[in-house]
Scaffold this motif. Structure first.
Motif, PDB file in Angstrom:
ATOM      1  N   SER A   1       0.785  -1.394  -0.048  1.00 40.57           N
ATOM      2  CA  SER A   1      -0.216   0.139  -0.156  1.00 40.57           C
ATOM      3  C   SER A   1       0.878   1.273   0.110  1.00 40.57           C
ATOM      4  O   SER A   1       0.503   2.259   0.549  1.00 40.57           O
ATOM      5  N   GLY A   2       1.929   1.201  -0.883  1.00 39.71           N
ATOM      6  CA  GLY A   2       2.809   2.363  -0.928  1.00 39.71           C
ATOM      7  C   GLY A   2       4.124   2.290  -0.250  1.00 39.71           C
ATOM      8  O   GLY A   2       4.168   1.178   0.662  1.00 39.71           O
ATOM      9  N   LEU A   3       5.066   2.986  -0.525  1.00 38.50           N
ATOM     10  CA  LEU A   3       6.436   3.040   0.120  1.00 38.50           C
ATOM     11  C   LEU A   3       6.401   4.095   0.956  1.00 38.50           C
ATOM     12  O   LEU A   3       6.046   5.012   0.827  1.00 38.50           O
ATOM     13  N   THR A   4       6.774   3.925   2.067  1.00 41.00           N
ATOM     14  CA  THR A   4       7.214   4.567   3.225  1.00 41.00           C
ATOM     15  C   THR A   4       8.250   5.834   3.100  1.00 41.00           C
ATOM     16  O   THR A   4       9.284   5.541   2.602  1.00 41.00           O
ATOM     17  N   LEU A   5       7.746   6.894   3.273  1.00 46.07           N
ATOM     18  CA  LEU A   5       8.731   8.065   3.355  1.00 46.07           C
ATOM     19  C   LEU A   5       9.078   8.667   4.485  1.00 46.07           C
ATOM     20  O   LEU A   5       8.364   8.605   5.442  1.00 46.07           O
ATOM     21  N   THR A   6      10.152   9.190   4.591  1.00 47.69           N
ATOM     22  CA  THR A   6      10.896  10.039   5.613  1.00 47.69           C
ATOM     23  C   THR A   6      10.218  11.435   5.986  1.00 47.69           C
ATOM     24  O   THR A   6       9.668  11.785   4.670  1.00 47.69           O
ATOM     25  N   ALA A   7      10.598  12.157   6.678  1.00 48.78           N
ATOM     26  CA  ALA A   7       9.947  13.482   6.935  1.00 48.78           C
ATOM     27  C   ALA A   7      10.781  14.504   5.558  1.00 48.78           C
ATOM     28  O   ALA A   7       9.958  15.467   5.283  1.00 48.78           O
ATOM     29  N   THR A   8      11.796  13.885   5.021  1.00 48.77           N
ATOM     30  CA  THR A   8      12.553  14.461   4.088  1.00 48.77           C
ATOM     31  C   THR A   8      12.090  14.261   2.759  1.00 48.77           C
ATOM     32  O   THR A   8      12.875  14.434   1.807  1.00 48.77           O
ATOM     33  N   HIS A   9      11.188  13.224   2.567  1.00 52.45           N
ATOM     34  CA  HIS A   9      10.646  12.628   1.506  1.00 52.45           C
ATOM     35  C   HIS A   9      11.353  11.881   0.686  1.00 52.45           C
ATOM     36  O   HIS A   9      11.265  11.491  -0.627  1.00 52.45           O
ATOM     37  N   ALA A  10      12.227  11.095   1.468  1.00 51.80           N
ATOM     38  CA  ALA A  10      13.261  10.018   0.967  1.00 51.80           C
ATOM     39  C   ALA A  10      12.615   8.739   1.236  1.00 51.80           C
ATOM     40  O   ALA A  10      11.732   8.750   2.239  1.00 51.80           O
ATOM     41  N   LEU A  11      12.865   7.570   0.686  1.00 55.08           N
ATOM     42  CA  LEU A  11      12.647   6.307   0.979  1.00 55.08           C
ATOM     43  C   LEU A  11      12.819   6.060   2.363  1.00 55.08           C
ATOM     44  O   LEU A  11      13.924   6.160   2.876  1.00 55.08           O
ATOM     45  N   SER A  12      12.035   5.072   3.015  1.00 52.65           N
ATOM     46  CA  SER A  12      12.428   4.496   4.434  1.00 52.65           C
ATOM     47  C   SER A  12      13.797   3.840   4.064  1.00 52.65           C
ATOM     48  O   SER A  12      13.921   3.135   3.176  1.00 52.65           O
TER      49      SER A  12
ATOM     50  N   ARG B   1       1.491  11.025  -1.254  1.00 51.85           N
ATOM     51  CA  ARG B   1       0.236  11.158  -0.210  1.00 51.85           C
ATOM     52  C   ARG B   1       0.635  11.108   1.181  1.00 51.85           C
ATOM     53  O   ARG B   1       1.169   9.902   1.747  1.00 51.85           O
ATOM     54  N   GLU B   2       1.053  12.166   1.969  1.00 55.61           N
ATOM     55  CA  GLU B   2       1.412  12.196   3.321  1.00 55.61           C
ATOM     56  C   GLU B   2       2.965  11.677   3.305  1.00 55.61           C
ATOM     57  O   GLU B   2       3.684  11.954   2.420  1.00 55.61           O
ATOM     58  N   ARG B   3       2.917  10.348   4.184  1.00 47.97           N
ATOM     59  CA  ARG B   3       4.225   9.948   4.206  1.00 47.97           C
ATOM     60  C   ARG B   3       4.425   8.629   3.376  1.00 47.97           C
ATOM     61  O   ARG B   3       4.987   7.639   3.550  1.00 47.97           O
ATOM     62  N   LYS B   4       3.411   8.435   2.226  1.00 45.44           N
ATOM     63  CA  LYS B   4       3.508   7.300   1.260  1.00 45.44           C
ATOM     64  C   LYS B   4       3.822   7.883   0.237  1.00 45.44           C
ATOM     65  O   LYS B   4       3.389   8.930  -0.313  1.00 45.44           O
ATOM     66  N   LEU B   5       4.335   6.931  -0.732  1.00 43.07           N
ATOM     67  CA  LEU B   5       4.576   6.915  -1.997  1.00 43.07           C
ATOM     68  C   LEU B   5       3.793   5.886  -2.871  1.00 43.07           C
ATOM     69  O   LEU B   5       4.198   4.858  -2.640  1.00 43.07           O
ATOM     70  N   LEU B   6       2.656   6.353  -3.456  1.00 39.57           N
ATOM     71  CA  LEU B   6       1.942   5.296  -4.114  1.00 39.57           C
ATOM     72  C   LEU B   6       2.090   5.424  -5.737  1.00 39.57           C
ATOM     73  O   LEU B   6       2.261   6.585  -6.459  1.00 39.57           O
ATOM     74  N   ALA B   7       2.102   3.967  -6.245  1.00 43.71           N
ATOM     75  CA  ALA B   7       2.104   3.993  -7.637  1.00 43.71           C
ATOM     76  C   ALA B   7       0.895   4.456  -8.148  1.00 43.71           C
ATOM     77  O   ALA B   7      -0.274   4.164  -8.137  1.00 43.71           O
ATOM     78  N   THR B   8       1.060   5.222  -9.144  1.00 47.90           N
ATOM     79  CA  THR B   8      -0.251   5.780 -10.020  1.00 47.90           C
ATOM     80  C   THR B   8      -0.652   4.687 -11.081  1.00 47.90           C
ATOM     81  O   THR B   8      -0.174   3.753 -11.311  1.00 47.90           O
TER      82      THR B   8
END
Length: 131
Positions: A15-26, A78-85
């Motif tokens: 359900s998406g990749l988790t992002l850090t506060a700086t928008h990098a991947l976890s 979307r917020e702290r997630k990176l979702l595939a379009t």
């Protein structure tokens, strides 16, 4: 293309990749992508020898793939997630390889400022190349 497909599959599975506060991947997603990574002449052993943990910035192929994929609109934040379009999901299918390659090729050579990948913009890249 292989790394992008793995990235899209991982985003769909979780359900998406988790992002850090700086928008990098976890770190967890970065490590999963690093383990699945097949990149010519990229020495994974050397990277692991230098880094105790892997941040996205430590794994150039993962960071570059994410930045290009976002520029191509294959992912949205979307917020702290990176979702595939939807287009990203559709183009990740194996039978869509020619169209995926065409879009990535056009983006990287004509629309994307390649200097932005190392944070040193190349002024006039697209204007000079299109002549």
């Amino acid at each position: 293309m292989a790394t992008l497909r793995v990235m899209i599959a991982l985003a769909q599975a979780h359900s998406g990749l988790t992002l850090t506060a700086t928008h990098a991947l976890s770190r967890a997603d970065t490590r999963t992508l690093f383990d699945a990574l097949v990149w010519p002449d990229y020495d994974k052993t050397e990277v692991l020898g230098i880094n105790k943990v892997l941040n996205e910035a430590d794994v150039m192929p993962v960071e570059t793939t994410r930045l290009i994929a976002q520029a191509a609109k294959f992912f949205r934040r979307r917020e702290r997630k990176l979702l595939a379009t939807k287009i990203g999901q559709d183009l990740a299918a194996e039978d869509q390889s020619p169209e995926l390659f065409r879009r990535l090729f056009a983006l990287v050579l004509w629309r994307l400022d390649l200097g932005s990948l190392d944070r040193l913009p190349i002024k006039g890249w697209t204007r000079c190349s299109r002549r």
